[in-house]
Design a protein around this motif. Structure first.
Motif, mmCIF file in Angstrom:
data_model
loop_
_atom_site.group_PDB
_atom_site.id
_atom_site.type_symbol
_atom_site.label_atom_id
_atom_site.label_comp_id
_atom_site.label_asym_id
_atom_site.label_seq_id
_atom_site.Cartn_x
_atom_site.Cartn_y
_atom_site.Cartn_z
ATOM 1 N N SER A 34 0.829 -1.208 0.000
ATOM 2 C CA SER A 34 0.000 0.000 0.000
ATOM 3 C C SER A 34 0.860 1.254 0.000
ATOM 4 C CB SER A 34 -0.981 0.005 1.176
ATOM 5 O OG SER A 34 -0.331 0.265 2.394
ATOM 6 N N TYR A 35 2.011 1.190 0.682
ATOM 7 C CA TYR A 35 2.919 2.331 0.659
ATOM 8 C C TYR A 35 3.549 2.507 -0.719
ATOM 9 C CZ TYR A 35 2.388 2.768 5.655
ATOM 10 O OH TYR A 35 1.862 2.961 6.917
ATOM 11 N N LEU A 36 3.869 1.398 -1.377
ATOM 12 C CA LEU A 36 4.369 1.474 -2.752
ATOM 13 C C LEU A 36 3.306 2.088 -3.651
ATOM 14 C CD1 LEU A 36 6.385 0.898 -5.018
ATOM 15 C CD2 LEU A 36 5.456 -1.438 -5.139
ATOM 16 N N GLY A 37 2.059 1.683 -3.456
ATOM 17 C CA GLY A 37 0.967 2.244 -4.257
ATOM 18 C C GLY A 37 0.844 3.747 -4.071
ATOM 19 N N LEU A 38 0.901 4.195 -2.835
ATOM 20 C CA LEU A 38 0.796 5.635 -2.570
ATOM 21 C C LEU A 38 1.977 6.387 -3.176
ATOM 22 C CD1 LEU A 38 -0.620 8.003 -1.260
ATOM 23 C CD2 LEU A 38 0.501 7.406 0.897
ATOM 24 N N ALA A 39 3.185 5.849 -3.031
ATOM 25 C CA ALA A 39 4.365 6.499 -3.614
ATOM 26 C C ALA A 39 4.272 6.526 -5.138
ATOM 27 C CB ALA A 39 5.630 5.773 -3.169
ATOM 28 N N LEU A 40 3.774 5.449 -5.732
ATOM 29 C CA LEU A 40 3.625 5.369 -7.183
ATOM 30 C C LEU A 40 2.595 6.388 -7.681
ATOM 31 C CD1 LEU A 40 4.817 3.578 -9.413
ATOM 32 C CD2 LEU A 40 2.824 2.109 -9.176
ATOM 33 N N ALA A 41 1.532 6.555 -6.929
ATOM 34 C CA ALA A 41 0.513 7.545 -7.312
ATOM 35 C C ALA A 41 1.105 8.951 -7.301
ATOM 36 C CB ALA A 41 -0.684 7.463 -6.369
ATOM 37 N N HIS A 42 1.915 9.239 -6.303
ATOM 38 C CA HIS A 42 2.548 10.555 -6.230
ATOM 39 C C HIS A 42 3.609 10.730 -7.321
ATOM 40 C CE1 HIS A 42 1.000 12.632 -2.714
ATOM 41 N NE2 HIS A 42 1.002 11.492 -2.042
ATOM 42 N N ALA A 43 4.473 9.729 -7.491
ATOM 43 C CA ALA A 43 5.634 9.857 -8.370
ATOM 44 C C ALA A 43 5.255 9.812 -9.848
ATOM 45 C CB ALA A 43 6.655 8.764 -8.067
ATOM 46 N N ASP A 44 4.425 8.846 -10.218
ATOM 47 C CA ASP A 44 4.158 8.605 -11.639
ATOM 48 C C ASP A 44 2.717 8.862 -12.058
ATOM 49 O OD1 ASP A 44 6.796 7.815 -11.812
ATOM 50 O OD2 ASP A 44 6.330 5.674 -11.635
ATOM 51 N N ARG A 45 1.870 9.207 -11.086
ATOM 52 C CA ARG A 45 0.445 9.446 -11.371
ATOM 53 C C ARG A 45 -0.227 8.214 -11.980
ATOM 54 N NH1 ARG A 45 -0.243 13.502 -8.238
ATOM 55 N NH2 ARG A 45 -1.825 14.599 -9.353
#
Length: 142
Positions: A34-45
């Protein structure tokens, strides 16, 4: 922990790298997803991928409110406010004292329903009961 620190320091690409490395090192630890998902949403949209990662974490560890909270954050980034509110409420259903989700709901302007739903929010009974219940929940100082 380094990935979480990077995430909250707005170093999203570094956070993605840390979480991907953590998943490789500990493939059975689903909490990183879930943390990877949140970081991915921020970084790569990449909101769809981020949502799927958060949902996989929830499937593996459904009782952890931080996964629902991270999903709610992803929904907010994707401009899916209604879904975000549901995810934050789910986090609070597992832990009513989970401040991060309560703060997000407060920022979104979401309020708890009145104590007596049959009466309007501004009815004196709802006001008095609401104040009494709020006082009861605050910790008492010695």
């Amino acid at each position: 922990m380094a990935g979480i620190r990077m995430l909250y320091a707005c170093r999203y690409r570094d956070a993605v790298n840390h979480f991907q490395e953590a998943i490789v090192l500990e493939p059975n630890a689903r909490g990183y997803l879930s943390y990877l998902g949140l970081a991915l949403a921020h970084a790569d949209r990449k909101f769809s991928d981020a949502e799927q990662l958060c949902r996989r974490a929830i499937e593996a560890e459904y009782h952890r409110p931080e996964h629902y909270h991270n999903l709610g954050e992803v929904f907010l980034l994707a401009n899916r406010r209604a879904d975000a509110v549901k995810a934050f409420n789910q986090a609070l259903s597992w832990n009513p004292n989970f401040d991060a989700s309560a703060d997000c709901l407060r920022k979104l302007g979401i309020r708890k329903p009145p104590v007596v739903p049959a009466l309007p929010r501004n009815h004196p009974i709802n006001i008095m009961l609401g104040k009494a219940l709020r006082r009861k929940k605050k910790p008492q100082r010695p």
